[in-house]
Design a protein around this motif. Structure first.
Motif, PDB file in Angstrom:
ATOM      1  N   ASP A  23      38.847  54.879  32.332  1.00  0.00           N
ATOM      2  CA  ASP A  23      38.764  55.216  31.063  1.00  0.00           C
ATOM      3  C   ASP A  23      37.778  54.879  30.191  1.00  0.00           C
ATOM      4  OD1 ASP A  23      40.950  57.046  31.487  1.00  0.00           O
ATOM      5  OD2 ASP A  23      42.373  55.694  30.609  1.00  0.00           O
ATOM      6  N   ARG A  24      37.341  53.526  30.254  1.00  0.00           N
ATOM      7  CA  ARG A  24      36.458  53.143  29.685  1.00  0.00           C
ATOM      8  C   ARG A  24      34.984  53.247  30.207  1.00  0.00           C
ATOM      9  NH1 ARG A  24      37.618  48.012  30.572  1.00  0.00           N
ATOM     10  NH2 ARG A  24      35.940  47.477  31.933  1.00  0.00           N
ATOM     11  N   LEU A  26      34.187  56.117  32.381  1.00  0.00           N
ATOM     12  CA  LEU A  26      33.754  57.509  32.635  1.00  0.00           C
ATOM     13  C   LEU A  26      33.861  58.425  31.561  1.00  0.00           C
ATOM     14  CD1 LEU A  26      35.597  57.656  36.130  1.00  0.00           C
ATOM     15  CD2 LEU A  26      33.357  57.307  35.801  1.00  0.00           C
ATOM     16  N   ASP A  27      32.896  59.466  31.350  1.00  0.00           N
ATOM     17  CA  ASP A  27      33.097  60.574  30.429  1.00  0.00           C
ATOM     18  C   ASP A  27      33.948  61.487  31.197  1.00  0.00           C
ATOM     19  OD1 ASP A  27      32.500  63.244  29.239  1.00  0.00           O
ATOM     20  OD2 ASP A  27      31.048  62.068  27.903  1.00  0.00           O
ATOM     21  N   TRP A  30      32.501  64.391  32.986  1.00  0.00           N
ATOM     22  CA  TRP A  30      31.403  64.184  34.254  1.00  0.00           C
ATOM     23  C   TRP A  30      32.003  63.351  35.174  1.00  0.00           C
ATOM     24  CZ3 TRP A  30      26.689  66.323  34.625  1.00  0.00           C
ATOM     25  CH2 TRP A  30      26.407  66.908  33.304  1.00  0.00           C
ATOM     26  N   THR A  31      33.559  63.167  35.069  1.00  0.00           N
ATOM     27  CA  THR A  31      34.302  62.374  36.013  1.00  0.00           C
ATOM     28  C   THR A  31      33.990  62.567  37.587  1.00  0.00           C
ATOM     29  OG1 THR A  31      35.935  61.858  34.618  1.00  0.00           O
ATOM     30  CG2 THR A  31      36.705  61.625  36.798  1.00  0.00           C
ATOM     31  N   ASN A  34      30.931  61.467  38.709  1.00  0.00           N
ATOM     32  CA  ASN A  34      30.490  59.994  38.676  1.00  0.00           C
ATOM     33  C   ASN A  34      31.802  59.014  39.143  1.00  0.00           C
ATOM     34  OD1 ASN A  34      28.122  60.326  37.683  1.00  0.00           O
ATOM     35  ND2 ASN A  34      28.802  60.689  35.606  1.00  0.00           N
ATOM     36  N   ALA A  60      26.767  62.305  31.037  1.00  0.00           N
ATOM     37  CA  ALA A  60      27.115  60.977  30.038  1.00  0.00           C
ATOM     38  C   ALA A  60      27.920  60.082  30.710  1.00  0.00           C
ATOM     39  CB  ALA A  60      27.692  61.579  28.772  1.00  0.00           C
ATOM     40  N   GLY A  61      28.259  59.061  30.119  1.00  0.00           N
ATOM     41  CA  GLY A  61      28.938  57.866  30.671  1.00  0.00           C
ATOM     42  C   GLY A  61      28.510  57.234  31.978  1.00  0.00           C
ATOM     43  N   ASN A  94      24.953  50.685  34.175  1.00  0.00           N
ATOM     44  CA  ASN A  94      25.954  51.747  33.802  1.00  0.00           C
ATOM     45  C   ASN A  94      26.530  52.015  35.212  1.00  0.00           C
ATOM     46  OD1 ASN A  94      23.570  52.615  35.027  1.00  0.00           O
ATOM     47  ND2 ASN A  94      23.359  54.221  33.549  1.00  0.00           N
TER      48      ASN A  94
END
Length: 328
Positions: A23-24, A26-27, A30-31, A34, A60-61, A94
């Motif tokens: 949860d911290r 990944l966006d 966009w899961t 990524n 993102a993320g 990242n």
């Protein structure tokens, strides 16, 4: 820190820790791009994980690569070790590499040593079933986290019911939370008894029945525990822990020690107040009987690990233990 290594027997706690990282990092949008999970049976899973974590995230993320149930800290080939040495120091900020295992890392391995330099290690152990004060603390903390109000007696009942099964504890507390929704009253033992299914028998009750030499009751409790799918080795571990505790307390008392804190420290008991109750439990059993019980339990553990018939081995040894504690 971009590398995490979670290990231990509490798979539910590990799952929750993994979810927090996910949860911290990944966006949500966009899961699917990524987030990669690599199971242990996948060929070259460690190499794939290291290659994936070096790939920049899309959108993102960040990027999260989870190497699940890895054996990297138990065995590691030279080519995987070379990739670890090459990749770990240069993982992008990242991108995150998450490794999980049920086994304790072998500190002697080069793979463990290199991971120790770059990874945050965290253990998720199961509370030993005989450490009742820690189980009570666990229930109290979990209830507070989920916003479930319980009386002290219902906390003890729930701890006795679920033991060290944190997944079961979470499920039962969720049930109790829904039941108590809209009420500010703490749930009493009647509510817990009605809603929590696993309030029948556990391994500590089996130990108590053996201690009194009650073969019929011990056999009935054993059957209930096995029917509840309790792992046989966990049953044995609880019995060994309980009988060792009883033996330590009995030895200290017979040697003239009366200080509860000293006895508790020697027996590795967190709450010295338990010594009073333990003294009462072992009044009718001798040091010799407790000493004679341990080789039987250790022999049972070895037999189970060598593939003996579980129910037959357990039943035979429980009867033998009852006879020892009866003095027959």
């Amino acid at each position: 820190m971009v590398v995490y290594f979670y290990w231990g027997e509490d798979d539910f706690a590990i799952e929750k820790a993994v979810a927090l990282v996910r949860d911290r990092v990944l966006d949500p949008l966009w899961t699917s791009f990524n987030y990669t999970v690599l199971p242990p049976d996948l060929p070259d899973a460690p190499i794939q994980a290291l290659n994936q974590v070096m790939t920049p995230p899309f959108g993102a993320g960040g990027r999260l690569v989870w190497l699940a149930n890895t054996t990297l800290c138990q065995q590691c080939s030279d080519n995987v070790l070379s990739e670890l040495v090459r990749t770990l120091p240069v993982i992008p900020e990242n991108s995150f590499l998450l490794l999980t295992s049920s086994h304790k890392p072998d500190e002697r391995l080069k793979s463990t040593k290199i991971l120790k330099k770059f990874a945050q290690f965290q253990e998720f152990p199961l509370i030993p079933p005989w450490k009742t004060e820690l189980l009570v603390q666990s229930v109290t903390q979990a209830a507070q986290t989920l916003g479930v109000k319980l009386t002290p007696k219902s906390v003890e009942m729930l701890a006795e019911s679920v033991g060290n099964d944190t997944r079961l504890l979470h499920n039962e507390l969720e049930k109790l939370r829904l039941y108590a929704q809209g009420s500010n009253q703490a749930l009493d033992t009647d509510a817990v008894a009605q809603l929590v299914q696993n309030t029948t028998q556990n391994s500590l009750q089996l130990a108590a029945a053996i201690r009194t030499g009650d073969t019929a009751r011990a056999s009935a409790i054993l059957t209930d525990i096995i029917n509840a799918c309790e792992p046989p080795l966990r049953i044995v571990a609880t019995l060994i822990g309980q009988f060792r505790t009883w033996l330590w307390v009995k030895l200290m008392i017979e040697n003239g020690e009366r200080n509860s804190q000293v006895i508790a420290k020697a027996a590795e008991i967190g709450n010295p107040n338990r010594i009073y109750y333990l003294q009462k439990e072992i009044q009718s059993v001798s040091v010799q009987q407790l000493i004679a019980s341990l080789p039987i339990l250790l022999d049972l553990e070895v037999s189970l690990k060598q593939g003996a018939s579980e129910m037959s081995a357990l039943q035979t040894k429980v009867i033998e233990l009852c006879q020892v504690c009866r003095g027959t």
